[in-house]
Design a protein around this motif. Structure first.
Motif, PDB file in Angstrom:
ATOM      1  N   SER A 131       1.823  49.240  24.348  1.00 48.69           N
ATOM      2  CA  SER A 131       0.677  49.725  25.087  1.00 48.69           C
ATOM      3  C   SER A 131       0.607  51.253  25.217  1.00 48.69           C
ATOM      4  O   SER A 131      -0.457  51.784  25.499  1.00 48.69           O
ATOM      5  CB  SER A 131       0.692  49.130  26.494  1.00 48.69           C
ATOM      6  OG  SER A 131       1.799  49.620  27.245  1.00 48.69           O
ATOM      7  N   SER A 132       1.696  51.968  24.928  1.00 46.53           N
ATOM      8  CA  SER A 132       1.675  53.432  25.079  1.00 46.53           C
ATOM      9  C   SER A 132       1.112  54.110  23.829  1.00 46.53           C
ATOM     10  O   SER A 132       1.630  55.134  23.388  1.00 46.53           O
ATOM     11  CB  SER A 132       3.088  53.965  25.362  1.00 46.53           C
ATOM     12  OG  SER A 132       3.746  53.220  26.351  1.00 46.53           O
ATOM     13  N   GLY A 133       0.052  53.551  23.256  1.00 43.39           N
ATOM     14  CA  GLY A 133      -0.481  54.067  21.985  1.00 43.39           C
ATOM     15  C   GLY A 133      -0.978  55.502  22.063  1.00 43.39           C
ATOM     16  O   GLY A 133      -0.808  56.278  21.125  1.00 43.39           O
ATOM     17  N   GLY A 134      -1.583  55.868  23.180  1.00 42.75           N
ATOM     18  CA  GLY A 134      -2.087  57.234  23.325  1.00 42.75           C
ATOM     19  C   GLY A 134      -0.951  58.249  23.341  1.00 42.75           C
ATOM     20  O   GLY A 134      -1.029  59.306  22.697  1.00 42.75           O
ATOM     21  N   SER A 135       0.127  57.919  24.046  1.00 40.99           N
ATOM     22  CA  SER A 135       1.280  58.830  24.121  1.00 40.99           C
ATOM     23  C   SER A 135       1.943  58.984  22.756  1.00 40.99           C
ATOM     24  O   SER A 135       2.386  60.080  22.389  1.00 40.99           O
ATOM     25  CB  SER A 135       2.317  58.305  25.126  1.00 40.99           C
ATOM     26  OG  SER A 135       1.871  58.496  26.445  1.00 40.99           O
TER      27      SER A 135
END
Lengths: 102, 487
Positions: free
Chosen positions: B155-159
């Motif tokens: 879920s931390s795709g943006g980071s």
């Protein structure tokens, strides 16, 4: 289907989720597939195995009962959907009067 | 190499040598993050240019005066939008928290600020960290910097995309079932899930409290060690944060581990593993042998069941944690007037997206009367067996290695209609969370079409120091970590 539409409707109500009928039906199909996948756990004999709720040993952590400053009222209320004075404005609990709002 | 392609360690050295100021660095990343954002969409909230520049100037002024500076002085760090930032909107990429402005900082954010880091925007994620592609964001889909038709993972795709795409040199993510390691692998960078309890969860908006951990994304292992030094350690505000001293990870990261024994579990190389991914991981293991390590065939017999355990435990904990979003104290409240129950149900029905609702219902079901023993209790028993597998295995080896993910990055939209297919991309990462052990993913190659491949390293509780040293051994002998995508 391991879940009936009624099951999904009942659980959605327990979870306080208002969901259109079409979403409930889609949820029934998807959740049934997931539960079928999960059913593979029944292949394992777990008699006598202690359940593990936490990966590391956790203990109660105590601290002295000394008052410390808490969040100021304005900071605590800054995200309130409705504020009435120094309180959260909420709908009536025991009847269907209109929610308090400002 | 331009400033934006440099590692945090290099940026710190440039400042110390007077070759670049914090302001020049900040301006370079502000320009790059803005220019690349239309393609990557890494951010929920773009970095605030004025705040970033003000902070950079303050760091430069402190340096000029010879004042003591933190470990991350003048280094921009992007923060996943699940971590509270005081006075900066924190949404969890959910409509539920569209206008939520936290009155305090998460512990990890506070630590970064204390070390002189510059908070550099809030990154996009799967809503409430539930997902593996960042397509569950209620706002937009982040793209993989190596191929913008593909997902960055989640879920931390943006980071992950922000660091891989050189919009920020470092970022913070969270990992509940693979949400740091999986996107790190898919984006070709380093990502670490620390031991449960190593980093405080204070100010982390809870998904599954017995699994969640905060951890870093970085271009290389040294930067990862640097971030770990900054964020790890005891915090009395999180009673599960462990009171153990934090080693100086950066001081030892270049020391190879002598007599290294690597456990290679056969369950990590079974059906569903892509041939190119397997080839790269096997080649990495060979490289370790060349470096003097011994490969040990091991078995984690219950790991094939870990995903099923995870999809009971995580939704069960989530259904309880997310009960707090009732539209009363903060978050979305429906405009439809009604009684209390109707207000709860409407607010939650409107505020939560489909995946969050799916998991709340699943979690409520497995905890409900008549099903709790069959599902939840059964899962906790198998969780014990998953952990015991690791305990037994680590008696014969120092670390366990395998692929981080079964495939490289998939196309956006490819798995969005089939939740179960998407869940399977976490098949190698979830057991680490269930057992509470540390894990990290490092780049170990590319597919023929140029997509990154990740090698997963797992260690014993609180063995982050050794894990980082082992990761660095491979990194020092290869150059995958120096590659940057053309965005």
């Amino acid at each position: 289907m391991s879940l009936s539409l009624d099951d999904v409707r009942k659980v959605a109500k327990l979870a306080r989720l208002d969901m259109p009928e079409a979403d409930l039906a889609r949820m029934q199909v998807q959740l049934s597939a997931i539960l079928d996948y999960i059913d593979q756990l029944n292949q394992l004999d777990t008699d006598g195995v202690e359940p593990l709720a936490h990966p590391l040993p956790v203990r109660n952590v105590f601290r002295p009962d000394e008052p410390t400053p808490s969040l100021p009222v304005d900071a605590a209320l800054q995200n309130a959907p409705s504020r009435v004075g120094d309180y959260f404005g909420v709908p009536a609990v025991f009847d269907t009067d209109e929610p308090v709002s400002h | 190499m331009s400033l934006i392609e440099k590692t945090a360690t290099e940026l710190l050295a440039l400042q110390a040598e007077g070759k670049a100021s914090a302001l020049e660095i900040a301006d370079a990343f502000l320009a790059a993050s803005a220019a690349r954002e239309p393609k990557l969409k890494s951010f929920m909230l773009a970095p605030d240019a004025d705040a970033v520049r003000t902070r950079a100037k303050a760091i430069d002024a402190a340096r000029a005066k010879g004042e003591p500076l933190g470990k991350l002085a003048g280094v921009p760090v992007a923060v996943k939008d699940v971590l509270c930032t005081k006075g900066i909107r924190t949404t969890c990429s959910s409509k539920m928290l569209e206008n939520f402005v936290p009155p305090y900082d998460a512990h990890a954010v506070e630590r970064l600020k204390t070390e002189g880091a510059i908070i550099f925007g809030k990154t996009n994620m799967d809503e409430f960290a539930m997902g593996s592609s960042t397509e569950n964001s209620a706002y937009h889909t982040t793209r993989n910097p190596w191929d913008t038709t593909r997902v960055p993972g989640g879920s931390s795709g943006g980071s992950a995309a922000a660091v891989a795409g050189c919009q920020a040199p470092l970022s913070l993510g969270t990992d509940t079932g693979g949400s740091i390691r999986q996107p790190a692998a898919l984006c070709g960078i380093v990502g670490m899930k620390p031991t449960y309890g190593r980093v405080s969860r204070y100010g982390l908006i809870a998904f599954a409290s017995s699994l969640d951990q905060v951890g870093p994304f970085a271009h290389d292992v040294t930067d990862c060690a640097l971030m770990m030094e900054a964020i790890a350690g005891h915090d009395k505000r999180d009673s599960t944060s462990v009171n153990e001293s934090v080693p100086a990870y950066t001081r030892t990261v270049n020391d190879p581990v002598k007599g290294l024994r690597i456990g290679v579990p056969k369950e990590f190389f079974g059906q569903g593993l892509d041939a190119e991914v397997e080839a790269s991981v096997r080649a990495a293991l060979k490289e370790y042998e060349k470096l003097g390590a011994t490969l040990v065939d091991v078995s984690l017999p219950h790991s094939p069941y870990a995903l099923a355990v995870y999809y009971i435990v995580a939704p069960a904990e989530a259904s309880s944690n997310l009960a707090r979003f009732d539209g009363m104290h903060y978050g979305h409240r429906t405009a439809t007037k009604g009684d209390l129950i109707a207000t709860y149900s409407k607010s939650r029905g409107e505020g939560f997206g489909p995946e969050v609702q799916r998991r709340i219902i699943l979690g409520t079901y497995v905890l409900s009367s008549g099903y709790k023993d069959a599902y939840y209790l059964k899962a906790l028993k198998v969780r014990r067996l998953v952990k015991k597998d690791f305990d037994d295995t680590f008696a014969t080896c120092d670390v366990v290695m395998g692929p981080t993910t079964p495939t490289a990055a998939f196309k956006a939209g490819e798995k969005s209609d089939d939740p179960l297919a998407l869940y399977l991309s976490d098949v190698y990462t979830v057991s680490c969370n269930l057992a509470g052990i540390p894990g990290l993913s490092i780049p170990c190659g590319f597919t023929k079409t140029g997509l990154p491949i990740g090698l997963q390293l797992l260690g014993t509780p609180f063995a982050e120091e050794k894990l980082l040293r082992v990761a660095r051994m491979y990194e020092a002998a290869t150059d995958w970590h120096t590659k940057r995508p053309v965005v």
